[in-house]
Design an enzyme around this catalytic site. Structure first.
Site, mmCIF file in Angstrom:
data_model
loop_
_atom_site.group_PDB
_atom_site.id
_atom_site.type_symbol
_atom_site.label_atom_id
_atom_site.label_comp_id
_atom_site.label_asym_id
_atom_site.label_seq_id
_atom_site.Cartn_x
_atom_site.Cartn_y
_atom_site.Cartn_z
ATOM 1 N N LYS A 132 6.845 -8.620 0.107
ATOM 2 C CA LYS A 132 5.626 -9.207 0.678
ATOM 3 C C LYS A 132 5.968 -9.713 2.065
ATOM 4 O O LYS A 132 7.117 -10.035 2.351
ATOM 5 C CB LYS A 132 5.158 -10.393 -0.180
ATOM 6 C CG LYS A 132 3.689 -10.693 -0.041
ATOM 7 C CD LYS A 132 2.882 -9.861 -0.993
ATOM 8 C CE LYS A 132 1.401 -9.982 -0.770
ATOM 9 N NZ LYS A 132 0.638 -9.363 -1.877
ATOM 10 N N ASP A 172 -3.235 -7.314 2.745
ATOM 11 C CA ASP A 172 -3.488 -8.434 1.840
ATOM 12 C C ASP A 172 -4.543 -9.269 2.572
ATOM 13 O O ASP A 172 -5.255 -8.730 3.439
ATOM 14 C CB ASP A 172 -2.181 -9.221 1.564
ATOM 15 C CG ASP A 172 -2.295 -10.162 0.360
ATOM 16 O OD1 ASP A 172 -2.200 -9.688 -0.772
ATOM 17 O OD2 ASP A 172 -2.520 -11.378 0.554
HETATM 18 N N1 GLU Z 1 -1.671 -6.977 -1.362
HETATM 19 C C1 GLU Z 1 -1.949 -6.206 -2.544
HETATM 20 C C2 GLU Z 1 -1.333 -6.889 -3.748
HETATM 21 O O1 GLU Z 1 -1.319 -8.097 -3.815
HETATM 22 C C3 GLU Z 1 -1.595 -4.740 -2.386
HETATM 23 C C4 GLU Z 1 -0.201 -4.423 -1.978
HETATM 24 C C5 GLU Z 1 0.046 -2.952 -1.654
HETATM 25 O O2 GLU Z 1 -0.879 -2.152 -1.731
HETATM 26 O O3 GLU Z 1 1.196 -2.652 -1.350
HETATM 27 O O4 GLU Z 1 -0.906 -6.284 -4.699
#
Ligand code: GLU
Length: 451
Positions: A132, A172
């Site tokens: 992340k 996100d």
């Molecule tokens: N931000 C999204 C999550 O919390 C998607 C992450 C992604 O597609 O890599 O899972």
């Protein structure tokens, strides 16, 4: 001491070490605590994980990258933000997870999100590790040019740490198609390669159909599966949704398609209550308002003549199903009790960790259907995984094909939660998701040795 107390003591001892070595990171402590409450009893019964210190290793990121992001605003003034990427765990695939641009972003928030992401990605059945990242940059109120200059500066540093087989970021909160576009352009310019290094790309340049819809649709598919365990469907159900961004929008669309009625949406300033239901036409207005004009949800109430509750959250409204799709800790214990007292019996989390520990206690004690975020919102990253596959194949699948795969992944996740979380008559989806997600990662870590 009876068995429950022995386990509780082990959880406390584990948390004391996590808190001491990660001071001040309260959201990270919260996320780890929720997971180890499920996992410590499981690890005690499966000593191979205990002896290899799998849990102790999993709470330590493989790598944390923190960098300066300088950029010029429209007046020519210098601005500085922090940039981060947490590369949490690569046991089952390249690091994968979104980037969040929001003023509340800090190390603790991103570590909680990265930790959740590891288990979530494992649940999708696809080969993705967890990561992340993001910045304390606030896109709200910035011009397109400012967002572009920021995104270019952010990627100028991030590009050296990522790659299609190393680490694949996505969106996100605060990072949608516009931001992904600017960052992708900069990556391509610096690295001189066109690869699937980001997901959530535009359809004409490597993006996947259904990716924008995936998190919201997936949370609704998961709720549909939970309802089915009680032989119920969405038909006629009253649904409260929080948020009004990408996840909330497509959750609204899918609930309506399945015959339910969505009566609330919100943003950080308040919520709208539309007892007539947010139909397709009203949803189109929300999408234009939020994605193009970047306005406030209050304007919905003005346009359609319904109630607007300034500074409040939607959980005071009576509903059958609640889909929190805004942000972390947006339902506290009191609000959870109000939901349950008003007859809500199904909660599927489109957001990451939207319920506080007190709220989760209320759900579990009331034995309602509760799908935690790492299971219920895994559809977004699952379709990101499918976007990576299409990029590797240099092919683009049809809308129907991707949607069918998303649906079957959500069904698989639900089944896996049932497999690991059934306690007599009750399905504890918290334990189910934590254990199911953990086993695959833990086994890979065992196989790969002490790394
Ligand atoms: N931000 C999204 C999550 O919390 C998607 C992450 C992604 O597609 O890599 O899972």
């Amino acid at each position: 001491m009876d068995m429950a107390n022995v386990m509780e003591q082990k959880v406390q001892d584990f948390m004391a070490k996590v808190i001491a070595s990660n001071p001040g990171e309260v959201e990270f402590h919260q996320a780890v605590h929720e997971v180890v409450e499920s996992l410590i009893p499981f690890v005690e019964e499966n000593p191979q994980y205990k002896d290899a210190k799998i849990l102790e290793r999993m709470v330590e990121p493989e790598r944390v990258i923190l960098f300066r992001v300088p950029w010029l605003n429209d007046k020519g003034g210098v601005e500085i933000n922090k940039g981060y990427r947490i590369e949490m765990n690569s046991a089952i695939g390249p690091y994968k997870g979104g980037l969040r641009f929001h003023p509340t972003v800090n190390l603790g928030i991103l570590k909680f999100l990265a930790f959740e992401q590891v288990l979530k990605n494992s649940l999708t059945t696809l080969p993705m590790g967890g990561g992340k990242g993001g910045s304390d940059f606030d896109p709200k109120g910035k011009s397109d040019n400012e967002v572009m200059r920021f995104a270019q500066s952010f990627m100028t540093e991030l590009q050296r740490h990522i790659g299609p087989n190393t680490d694949v970021p996505a969106g996100d909160i605060g990072v949608g198609g516009r931001e992904i576009g600017y960052m992708y352009g900069q990556y391509k310019r610096i690295r001189n390669e066109f690869t699937g290094v980001l997901t959530g790309k535009g359809l004409g340049w490597g993006g996947s159909l259904i990716r924008p819809e995936a998190t919201g649709y997936g949370a609704v598919y998961f709720a549909r599966e939970m309802l089915a365990t009680r032989k119920e469907t969405f038909t006629g159900k009253v649904v409260c949704i929080s948020g009004s961004g990408n996840v909330a929008q497509y959750a609204t669309e899918k609930v309506t398609e399945l015959g339910g009625k969505v009566v609330t949406l919100s943003d950080s300033a308040g919520f709208i209550y539309d007892p007539a239901g947010i139909d397709a036409e009203k949803l189109a207005f929300v999408m234009e308002l939020k994605n193009v004009k970047r306005g406030r949800i209050k304007e919905y109430a003005e346009k359609f003549g319904c109630e607007y509750h300034e500074g409040q959250r939607p959980w005071i409204i009576k509903c059958d199903v609640a889909l929190p799709c805004a942000t972390q800790n947006e339902i506290n214990g009191e609000e959870a009790q109000t939901l349950v007292d008003n007859g809500c019996y199904c909660i599927s989390e489109g957001a990451n960790m939207p319920s506080t520990p007190d709220a989760i206690t209320v759900y579990i004690d009331s034995k309602i259907l509760y799908g935690p975020g790492k299971a219920a919102n895994a559809g977004g990253v699952a379709v990101s995984g499918l976007e990576m596959t299409q990029n590797s194949q240099r092919l683009a699948w049809t809308r129907e094909e991707v949607d069918a795969k998303l649906d079957s992944i959500m069904i698989d996740i639900h089944e896996n939660c049932v497999k690991w979380g059934t306690e007599g008559e009750f399905i504890n989806y918290v334990n189910g998701a934590n254990i199911a997600g953990f086993v695959k990662v833990a086994d890979a870590m065992l196989a790969q040795g002490v790394v």
